[in-house]
Design a protein around this motif. Structure first.
Motif, PDB file in Angstrom:
ATOM      1  N   ILE A  76      40.724  44.230  56.535  1.00 10.02           N
ATOM      2  CA  ILE A  76      40.166  43.693  55.146  1.00 10.02           C
ATOM      3  C   ILE A  76      40.596  42.351  54.759  1.00 10.02           C
ATOM      4  CG2 ILE A  76      39.093  44.143  52.893  1.00 10.02           C
ATOM      5  CD1 ILE A  76      38.675  47.039  53.706  1.00 10.02           C
ATOM      6  N   GLU A  77      39.990  41.459  54.358  1.00  8.09           N
ATOM      7  CA  GLU A  77      40.586  40.288  54.009  1.00  8.09           C
ATOM      8  C   GLU A  77      41.415  40.525  52.614  1.00  8.09           C
ATOM      9  OE1 GLU A  77      39.182  35.875  52.248  1.00  8.09           O
ATOM     10  OE2 GLU A  77      37.914  37.023  53.476  1.00  8.09           O
ATOM     11  N   PHE A  78      42.614  39.990  52.644  1.00  7.05           N
ATOM     12  CA  PHE A  78      43.442  40.271  51.479  1.00  7.05           C
ATOM     13  C   PHE A  78      44.175  39.015  50.880  1.00  7.05           C
ATOM     14  CE2 PHE A  78      47.721  41.009  49.555  1.00  7.05           C
ATOM     15  CZ  PHE A  78      47.617  42.112  48.835  1.00  7.05           C
ATOM     16  N   HIS A  79      44.028  38.976  49.443  1.00  8.50           N
ATOM     17  CA  HIS A  79      44.758  37.959  48.833  1.00  8.50           C
ATOM     18  C   HIS A  79      45.772  38.503  47.815  1.00  8.50           C
ATOM     19  CE1 HIS A  79      41.849  34.424  49.502  1.00  8.50           C
ATOM     20  NE2 HIS A  79      41.111  35.502  49.953  1.00  8.50           N
ATOM     21  N   GLY A  80      47.018  38.043  48.010  1.00  6.69           N
ATOM     22  CA  GLY A  80      48.023  38.881  47.103  1.00  6.69           C
ATOM     23  C   GLY A  80      48.164  38.423  45.895  1.00  6.69           C
ATOM     24  N   LEU A  81      48.296  39.320  44.846  1.00  6.01           N
ATOM     25  CA  LEU A  81      48.720  39.035  43.612  1.00  6.01           C
ATOM     26  C   LEU A  81      50.126  38.949  43.188  1.00  6.01           C
ATOM     27  CD1 LEU A  81      45.859  41.122  41.867  1.00  6.01           C
ATOM     28  CD2 LEU A  81      45.995  38.708  42.173  1.00  6.01           C
ATOM     29  N   ASN A  82      50.698  38.390  42.378  1.00 15.22           N
ATOM     30  CA  ASN A  82      52.035  38.240  41.823  1.00 15.22           C
ATOM     31  C   ASN A  82      52.592  39.825  42.019  1.00 15.22           C
ATOM     32  OD1 ASN A  82      54.522  38.008  40.725  1.00 15.22           O
ATOM     33  ND2 ASN A  82      53.747  35.728  39.935  1.00 15.22           N
TER      34      ASN A  82
ATOM     35  N   ASN B 231      50.780  38.776  32.637  1.00 17.02           N
ATOM     36  CA  ASN B 231      49.196  38.909  32.671  1.00 17.02           C
ATOM     37  C   ASN B 231      48.477  37.421  32.583  1.00 17.02           C
ATOM     38  OD1 ASN B 231      48.837  41.679  32.555  1.00 17.02           O
ATOM     39  ND2 ASN B 231      49.156  41.902  30.593  1.00 17.02           N
ATOM     40  N   LYS B 232      49.317  36.343  31.983  1.00 23.81           N
ATOM     41  CA  LYS B 232      48.600  35.207  32.138  1.00 23.81           C
ATOM     42  C   LYS B 232      48.828  34.613  33.616  1.00 23.81           C
ATOM     43  CE  LYS B 232      49.930  33.912  27.462  1.00 23.81           C
ATOM     44  NZ  LYS B 232      50.720  33.175  26.490  1.00 23.81           N
ATOM     45  N   VAL B 233      49.777  34.773  34.251  1.00 20.57           N
ATOM     46  CA  VAL B 233      49.952  34.422  35.506  1.00 20.57           C
ATOM     47  C   VAL B 233      48.776  34.972  36.411  1.00 20.57           C
ATOM     48  CG1 VAL B 233      51.545  34.604  37.703  1.00 20.57           C
ATOM     49  CG2 VAL B 233      52.562  33.654  35.682  1.00 20.57           C
ATOM     50  N   MET B 234      48.812  36.267  36.264  1.00 22.51           N
ATOM     51  CA  MET B 234      47.764  36.984  37.311  1.00 22.51           C
ATOM     52  C   MET B 234      46.344  36.731  36.792  1.00 22.51           C
ATOM     53  SD  MET B 234      49.559  40.885  37.489  1.00 22.51           S
ATOM     54  CE  MET B 234      48.870  41.233  39.320  1.00 22.51           C
ATOM     55  N   MET B 235      45.976  36.372  35.635  1.00 25.49           N
ATOM     56  CA  MET B 235      44.848  35.743  34.990  1.00 25.49           C
ATOM     57  C   MET B 235      44.501  34.487  35.786  1.00 25.49           C
ATOM     58  SD  MET B 235      42.758  37.557  32.891  1.00 25.49           S
ATOM     59  CE  MET B 235      41.917  36.574  31.756  1.00 25.49           C
ATOM     60  N   ALA B 236      45.571  33.549  36.131  1.00 27.89           N
ATOM     61  CA  ALA B 236      45.349  32.363  36.701  1.00 27.89           C
ATOM     62  C   ALA B 236      45.203  32.467  38.203  1.00 27.89           C
ATOM     63  CB  ALA B 236      46.748  31.372  36.565  1.00 27.89           C
ATOM     64  N   GLU B 237      45.786  33.401  38.745  1.00 27.64           N
ATOM     65  CA  GLU B 237      45.630  33.997  40.085  1.00 27.64           C
ATOM     66  C   GLU B 237      44.180  34.339  40.282  1.00 27.64           C
ATOM     67  OE1 GLU B 237      49.960  35.187  41.724  1.00 27.64           O
ATOM     68  OE2 GLU B 237      48.766  36.834  40.588  1.00 27.64           O
TER      69      GLU B 237
ATOM     70  N   PRO C 205      37.326  39.050  35.566  1.00 26.71           N
ATOM     71  CA  PRO C 205      35.863  38.912  35.823  1.00 26.71           C
ATOM     72  C   PRO C 205      34.822  39.170  34.617  1.00 26.71           C
ATOM     73  CG  PRO C 205      37.119  40.365  37.227  1.00 26.71           C
ATOM     74  CD  PRO C 205      38.141  39.986  36.398  1.00 26.71           C
ATOM     75  N   ILE C 206      35.489  39.606  33.449  1.00 22.77           N
ATOM     76  CA  ILE C 206      34.564  39.739  32.120  1.00 22.77           C
ATOM     77  C   ILE C 206      34.448  38.045  31.683  1.00 22.77           C
ATOM     78  CG2 ILE C 206      34.500  40.365  29.777  1.00 22.77           C
ATOM     79  CD1 ILE C 206      36.420  42.783  30.562  1.00 22.77           C
TER      80      ILE C 206
ATOM     81  N   TRP D 175      43.342  33.367  26.477  1.00 19.48           N
ATOM     82  CA  TRP D 175      43.734  32.613  27.766  1.00 19.48           C
ATOM     83  C   TRP D 175      42.382  31.591  28.204  1.00 19.48           C
ATOM     84  CZ3 TRP D 175      40.685  32.571  32.334  1.00 19.48           C
ATOM     85  CH2 TRP D 175      41.710  32.073  33.504  1.00 19.48           C
ATOM     86  N   SER D 176      41.211  31.837  27.922  1.00 19.45           N
ATOM     87  CA  SER D 176      40.252  30.867  28.536  1.00 19.45           C
ATOM     88  C   SER D 176      40.125  29.601  27.802  1.00 19.45           C
ATOM     89  CB  SER D 176      38.845  31.670  28.205  1.00 19.45           C
ATOM     90  OG  SER D 176      38.670  31.550  26.651  1.00 19.45           O
TER      91      SER D 176
END
Length: 423
Positions: free
Chosen positions: A48-54, A94-100, A122-123, A182-183
């Motif tokens: 399955i295609e994967f994108h790694g988070l920090n 969390n800020k970094v992961m939101m950007a990711e 996603p919200i 963050w937005s």
């Protein structure tokens, strides 16, 4: 459809999403997963295609401050300082992961996003760009009030005041404040208002991947909450037990399995020695799973009575065990119950205290001891109770029979895909 699955956390947070990925892929959908980098191999194994988070989130849990917050080991002031430092680092992570999540979502361009409650981007995305999303959680008591239970992060009473209902509003306020704040950093003309974010959160379907046999509380029939069973990813076929492990199991017809999963603590050697002394004193055969370092191998105890393993597939070992002592993660809790093990939890953080109380109420084991309050005297009493009180095992096997009959795969797929139609 092109479906993006996002989950943040430990193995217990990710595995339900891998199970969902397999189910949806089998239905012909194109699946993309975004999990912490540590779970790349598990996802790649499923093709399955994967994108790694920090990986910083899990690294925080295994940091010195993470060990103190989960396990204690310092003065009250020391614990407070560790909590503050961890919280500050957590906000930045969390800020970094939101950007990711933002970057991955823009590159994937999904038709639907299925995400863990910790992954909140996603919200924002639904409000801003109308991409439908659904929340999946392996732990209960989040977002929507469940009668009889406060939000997972709160006690029922604070300063004598019952805050059961308020606790959900307080937690949602914090979540939405973070998303809104963050937005503002994004470069676009129109930013979602707080009311729009709140309406989106409260109307988003929430699926608990929890066995109904292990769920308590009354769900409002008008809320978008469903309890659709515990789901496992496909079993690893390439793993083989060592000869020593198989011989140990053959020598004993009643064995205790001890594991802290991905949880760490400030004194792994001390706690492991405590377990070993008790097991040796009462001649209880046990397999100790060292996993992520919350327990460690002690050479002086590696004998005919106690066997150490660095990592074991639970689906293989638990059906062979009489009982299990564990940290109380959602996955381990479900699998211990599913395979009929008398169970006791040594809770470290958040939901593990809830599972500890629930298993005790189900009668499949004694109420466990908080990791920071553990002592040899207390632990010995609990282990003996778990080992000798036959009704624990009897009730565990009855609960296992109920759980083995559960099959919510069709209902889960239907609930997930209906969201797209509504969207």
């Amino acid at each position: 459809m092109r479906i993006l699955l996002i989950s943040i956390g430990t193995r217990g947070d990710v595995e339900p999403f891998l199970a969902i990925a397999e189910l949806l892929k089998a239905k012909g959908h194109e699946i993309v997963c975004a999990f912490p980098e540590q779970f790349r191999k598990m996802t790649d194994d499923l093709n399955i295609e994967f994108h790694g988070l920090n990986p910083a989130f899990l690294e925080l849990l295994h940091s010195k401050d993470g060990e103190v917050v989960m396990g204690g080991g310092k003065s009250l002031w020391g614990k407070i300082l560790s909590f503050v430092r961890l919280a500050q680092k957590g906000i930045e992570v969390n800020k970094v992961m939101m950007a990711e999540q933002h970057e991955i979502t823009e590159s994937v361009q999904p038709d639907l996003i299925i995400h863990h409650n910790k992954a909140v981007y996603p919200i924002y995305k639904e409000v801003q760009d109308h991409i439908p999303q659904i929340i999946v959680s392996p732990v209960p008591y989040l977002i929507h009030h469940i009668k009889g239970y406060p939000h997972l992060g709160f006690r029922k009473k604070i300063l004598g005041i019952n805050i059961e209902k308020w606790s959900y509003s307080l937690a949602n306020f914090g979540l939405l404040s973070f998303v809104s704040s963050w937005s503002k950093k994004l470069k676009h003309n129109k930013r979602p208002g707080r009311k729009a974010l709140k309406d989106c959160l409260l109307n988003t379907p929430l699926i608990y991947t929890i066995s109904p046999s292990l769920f308590s509380g009354e769900i409002d029939p008008d809320s978008p909450v469903k309890v659709l069973g515990y789901h496992e990813k496909s079993v690893e076929t390439h793993w083989e037990p060592s000869d020593e492990l198989q011989q140990f199991i053959q020598r004993h017809n009643k064995i205790l399995f001890i594991t802290f999963g991905s949880m760490t603590n400030p004194w792994p050697e001390k706690i492991t020695r405590m377990f070993c002394e008790i097991l040796s004193e009462y001649e209880i055969p046990a397999i100790i799973n060292t996993a992520y370092g919350g327990l460690v191998k002690l050479d002086e105890y590696d004998n005919a009575l106690i066997h150490f393993e660095e990592g074991l597939p639970y689906h293989w070992i638990l059906p062979k065990m009489y009982g299990v002592v564990h940290h109380g993660g959602s996955g381990t809790t479900h699998l211990g119950a599913k395979y009929g093990c008398a169970s006791m939890i040594i809770p470290h953080i958040v939901d593990q205290f809830m599972w500890n109380q629930l298993l005790y109420e189900k009668g499949i084991g004694p109420k466990g001891i908080k990791i920071s309050k553990i002592s040899k005297k207390k632990l010995a009493s609990k282990i003996l109770d778990l080992w000798t009180h036959q009704p624990f095992k009897d009730k565990a096997e009855m609960l296992s029979e109920e759980m083995q009959k559960e099959d919510f795969r069709s209902e889960l797929v239907e609930a997930l895909l209906t969201v797209k139609i509504k969207g």
